[in-house]
Design an enzyme around this catalytic site. Structure first.
Site, PDB file in Angstrom:
ATOM      1  N   GLU A   7       0.813  -1.212   0.000  1.00 29.32           N
ATOM      2  CA  GLU A   7       0.000   0.000   0.000  1.00 29.32           C
ATOM      3  C   GLU A   7       0.850   1.267   0.000  1.00 29.32           C
ATOM      4  OE1 GLU A   7      -3.240   0.243  -0.300  1.00 29.32           O
ATOM      5  OE2 GLU A   7      -3.651  -1.910  -0.255  1.00 29.32           O
ATOM      6  N   GLU A  33      -1.974   9.241   0.101  1.00 26.34           N
ATOM      7  CA  GLU A  33      -2.233   9.062  -1.326  1.00 26.34           C
ATOM      8  C   GLU A  33      -1.818  10.318  -2.095  1.00 26.34           C
ATOM      9  OE1 GLU A  33      -6.074   8.021  -4.217  1.00 26.34           O
ATOM     10  OE2 GLU A  33      -6.259   7.972  -2.023  1.00 26.34           O
TER      11      GLU A  33
END
Length: 276
Positions: A100, A122
């Site tokens: 991730e 992100e």
């Protein structure tokens, strides 16, 4: 070895030293003894060789101390089942968060699986990840619930309950997941340990507590690392052939199991599993 031999005495001393070192390490970092017995600070550094490189936006964020303190809030993590099950669970968790947050690439120094924990947030999210149909965990005006932390916690319906469980306002202050390393690791472990709706927890799968129902059996959702991937991101990655993201997760997992000293177990991918 004879009970009173010099070798027996030396072995006893070494055993005591290891036990004392583990206890001191756990006390220094505020708990998490089960995890420190599987992944020492030295092993942690060897798994995440490049997390503090200048090229990684999360450099200096994902400390071993924060990981251990977070694990102390979830005492069953890395402490359930036989020794191999405990090792596999920790390896699986670290592998999933590595994918991730990876900053690696195919020809990266030390290989693509040495670059976990490179990102804490992100990059250029395509939306605010607000599900405005969810009335239990309503979005707060102006807030974005994009991926943050080791597990890239996303959506208001995850930030809300995570904050409630961990003691922060996930809807009004989601940014804390990318600003506080202890909270970041706690949200990842909250996600790992918490079953939801029709999904078991990742923890239950890795320690042998998952019991598939008729729908799971029909969907070929068999226990193993692949089912954990299904829980984390099955809607985008499972029931498809040769998905690069699935292969990345498996690559991290294989490497970490080798370093920790345990076999990977069965059912590594979710290629033939229906998503939840």
């Amino acid at each position: 070895m004879a009970p009173n031999s010099p070798l027996h005495a030396l072995a006893a001393v070494l055993t005591a030293v290891v036990a004392i070192t583990g206890a001191v390490e756990a006390r220094w970092y505020g708990g998490g003894a089960a995890v420190t017995s599987i992944v020492s600070e030295q092993v942690y550094a060897s798994l995440f060789l490049h997390k503090d490189d200048a090229a990684c936006p999360a450099r200096g964020f994902y400390t071993y101390a924060s990981f251990v303190r977070a694990a102390a809030r979830f005492p069953r993590f890395g402490a359930t089942g036989c020794a191999d099950a405990r090792k596999r669970e920790v390896a699986a968790f670290l592998a999933q968060i590595s994918h991730e947050t990876t900053g690696g690439w195919a020809t990266a120094p030390d290989g693509p699986y040495a670059w976990g924990l490179c990102y804490k947030e992100e990059i250029s999210p395509q939306s605010s990840y607000c599900d405005d149909t969810n009335k239990q965990w309503p979005c707060y005006p102006g807030k974005s619930y994009h991926g943050r932390g080791p597990i890239q916690l996303s959506w208001n319906f995850n930030y809300g309950p995570a904050g409630q469980a961990l003691g922060f306002d996930g809807l009004r202050n989601p940014e804390v997941v990318a600003n506080c390393s202890d909270t970041a690791f706690q949200t990842a472990l909250w996600f790992w340990m918490t079953p939801r709706e029709s999904k078991p927890s990742c923890h239950q799968v890795m320690v042998g507590e998952y019991r598939p129902g008729p729908a799971d059996i029909a969907a070929n959702r068999t226990a193993g690392f692949g089912l954990v991937t299904n829980i984390v991101n099955g809607g985008l990655e499972c029931n498809r052939t040769g998905d690069a993201r699935v292969n990345s997760r498996i690559g991290f997992y294989r490497r970490y199991c080798q370093v920790i000293g345990v076999d990977v177990g069965p059912n590594l991918d979710c290629e033939h599993q229906q998503p939840f």
